[in-house]
Design an enzyme around this catalytic site. Structure first.
Site, PDB file in Angstrom:
ATOM      1  N   GLU A   1     -37.808  48.939  57.959  1.00  0.00           N
ATOM      2  CA  GLU A   1     -37.874  48.496  59.369  1.00  0.00           C
ATOM      3  C   GLU A   1     -36.834  48.245  59.974  1.00  0.00           C
ATOM      4  OE1 GLU A   1     -40.414  44.810  59.925  1.00  0.00           O
ATOM      5  OE2 GLU A   1     -41.748  45.554  58.086  1.00  0.00           O
TER       6      GLU A   1
ATOM      7  N   GLU B   1     -41.510  41.444  53.202  1.00  0.00           N
ATOM      8  CA  GLU B   1     -40.616  40.165  53.589  1.00  0.00           C
ATOM      9  C   GLU B   1     -41.035  39.105  52.951  1.00  0.00           C
ATOM     10  OE1 GLU B   1     -40.362  39.945  58.003  1.00  0.00           O
ATOM     11  OE2 GLU B   1     -39.164  41.754  57.941  1.00  0.00           O
TER      12      GLU B   1
HETATM   13  O1  AHR Z   1     -42.309  45.045  62.523  1.00  0.00           O
HETATM   14  C1  AHR Z   1     -42.624  43.919  63.153  1.00  0.00           C
HETATM   15  C2  AHR Z   1     -42.593  42.582  62.187  1.00  0.00           C
HETATM   16  O2  AHR Z   1     -41.260  42.443  61.873  1.00  0.00           O
HETATM   17  C3  AHR Z   1     -43.218  43.229  60.670  1.00  0.00           C
HETATM   18  O3  AHR Z   1     -44.671  42.703  60.564  1.00  0.00           O
HETATM   19  C4  AHR Z   1     -42.417  42.238  59.837  1.00  0.00           C
HETATM   20  O4  AHR Z   1     -42.269  42.894  58.641  1.00  0.00           O
HETATM   21  C5  AHR Z   1     -41.072  42.092  60.614  1.00  0.00           C
HETATM   22  O5  AHR Z   1     -40.806  40.795  60.577  1.00  0.00           O
END
Ligand code: AHR
Length: 503
Positions: A291, A172
């Site tokens: 994610e 990210e």
């Molecule tokens: O999964 C939780 C968080 O969400 C992770 O650390 C991050 O990559 C995202 O913002």
């Protein structure tokens, strides 16, 4: 309400990459500590790993687990997690305002992956670090021996290299919350240089550049274009993240979020094609959706820790969403979307796996249990392997803020040729009406129904807890028929189903 579907053997989307059913574990909250690792737990093995959690993970047949972050990775020194445990440093983790004891590092995680039958997908730190750290970590993990880092691995107890193929180039990096956040051009250059160095070590690595943290980021979708312009020749995937929330308590809008997901995937797929043309390239790049999940139930309660008002606790309960029945429908819809977009989404990771926005919950010293969302993930992972079918679906729909005429009936279909089984995953988004669904099976000779699982509940907010672990669980369906080339199935209002037909 009636809905019809045509499933033709020759109308296919793509072979589904098994890794689309991957998961994610971060050094965050109680995901690692009290999640997979709890040396004092009655079920702990010799490495301190919880046996009850490992069993629930094994049952899911998770193909790949992304590690060690997430936001955590952007200030992580992987060397802190190697060597004798009593000599490992405790560090402050800036991402989650906690302390990291480093009692679990790459060795412990790799052994755990072996024990649950999954592959590692590792992230390198491109926030506080860069190329040098990435090449050292890679050498430690993948080189057989005879060099500084590989010999250190051997000295630390692991003779054979782990030969990890999948590597994330940071996490990210578009987010201002990230340690070492960069703009798209800065990140694109760093990711390309890191990828180049990693490929000098091994050309066969599969490398993943960071895409957007979500489709509402101000830099989206230019971020993808700029990053790909720098990295196109050096990476294999661009990663996307998306979390789904129902803050307004509007189920119709919430469940229509899968359309926003679909548009997000389509936009990035188009960006990939645009850069491919611009580069006059023959290579294809795919999406690694590393994610995804529902995440909002715990946001309020996490505020105190995240704002730093409770100091630097070790493994506090963070992001512990308790999932309800409504979330079963959402997770079913997300997985259906990935199956339908399996032409471009090759890897995806539910975020996360244990305790932290996760299908599996644990109590310290107590039980581990399946949250509601465990089940749609389980069914897709176990039975959603094969070729995705391009179904023609005709269903009445409704208007929402994310899509006009969002169909009430959402379906994906997977043909597993080796087993000769067609599997359908169906969600009815209607609040009060049963859907009579007829699936015309074309090019297949339908045999008997080999499995039919149904999830319904009269309360969208019903949850599973340590004491009541089966409040929301699948039950065997009845009444589905496969006769005369047609599969007929009834979907109660707000329900998730899986039907498997021998063909
Ligand atoms: O999964 C939780 C968080 O969400 C992770 O650390 C991050 O990559 C995202 O913002």
């Amino acid at each position: 309400m009636k809905a019809s579907v045509i499933a033709h053997k020759d109308f296919t989307i793509s072979k589904i990459d098994d890794r689309v059913y991957g998961a994610f574990l971060e050094h965050l909250g109680r995901a690692i500590y009290e999640g997979i690792y709890e040396p004092d737990h009655p079920t702990a093995d010799a490495n301190g790993m919880r046996g009850d959690v490992a069993k629930l993970v094994k049952d899911l047949n998770v193909p790949v687990v992304r590690y060690p972050g997430g936001n955590f990775v952007s200030a992580y020194n992987w060397e802190d997690g190697i060597g004798p445990r009593d000599q490992r440093p405790t560090r402050l983790d800036l991402a989650w305002h906690t302390s990291e004891s480093n009692q679990v590092g790459i060795h412990e995680f790799a052994d755990w992956c072996d024990s649950v039958g999954t592959e590692m997908m590792l992230a390198v730190n491109l926030g506080s670090r860069g190329v040098d750290d990435a090449r050292n970590f890679l050498e430690y993990v993948n080189h057989p021996g005879g060099s500084y880092w590989s010999d250190l691995r051997v000295k630390n107890g692991r003779k054979d290299p782990w030969d990890v193929k999948l590597w994330c180039l940071g996490n990210e990096m578009d987010g201002p919350w990230q340690v070492g956040h960069k703009d798209a051009a800065e990140y694109g250059k760093l990711a390309a240089n890191t990828a180049r160095a990693m490929r000098m070590f091994d050309r066969s690595l599969e490398l993943i550049a960071c895409g957007s943290s979500n489709a509402d980021m101000p830099s989206y979708p230019d971020w993808e274009r700029i990053v790909l312009e720098h990295t196109y020749d050096h990476v294999d995937y661009i990663s996307l993240h998306m979390y789904f929330a129902n803050h307004e308590k509007n189920t119709g809008n919430f469940l229509a979020l899968s359309h926003k997901l679909d548009t997000y995937i389509e936009t990035v797929a188009a960006t990939i094609r645009q850069v491919k043309s611009k580069k006059r390239s023959n290579r294809d790049i795919y999406i690694c959706f590393d994610e995804w999940n529902v995440w909002y139930h715990s946001r309020q309660q996490d505020r105190v820790i995240l704002e730093g008002n409770s100091g630097w606790p070790h493994a506090p309960g963070l992001l512990e969403d308790i999932y309800n029945f409504e979330d079963v429908l959402m997770v079913g819809l997300i997985l259906n979307t990935f199956i339908r977009r399996s032409d471009v989404v090759k890897i995806a990771c539910i975020a996360q796996l244990v305790n932290v926005i996760a299908p599996i919950m644990t109590e310290r010293g107590g039980p581990a249990w399946a949250q509601t969302i465990y089940y749609p993930y389980y069914f897709a992972s176990i039975y959603g392997r094969g070729t995705a079918l391009n179904l023609l679906v005709n269903s009445p729909g409704y208007d929402s803020i994310h899509a006009d005429n969002a169909p009430y009936v959402d379906v994906s279909g997977v043909y597993n040729e080796e087993e000769g089984i067609l599997t359908f995953f169906l969600v009815n988004r209607h609040a009060s009406e049963t859907a009579d669904v007829e699936v015309s099976l074309q090019g297949f000779t339908a045999g008997q129904i080999v499995d039919h699982q149904v999830m319904t509940h009269n309360n969208l907010e019903a949850v599973n807890t340590a004491k009541n672990q089966n409040e929301v669980a699948p039950r065997k369906g009845t009444g589905a028929k496969a006769e005369g080339g047609t599969l007929s199935v009834q979907l109660p209002a707000y329900s998730y189903q899986m039907v498997r037909v021998k063909v």
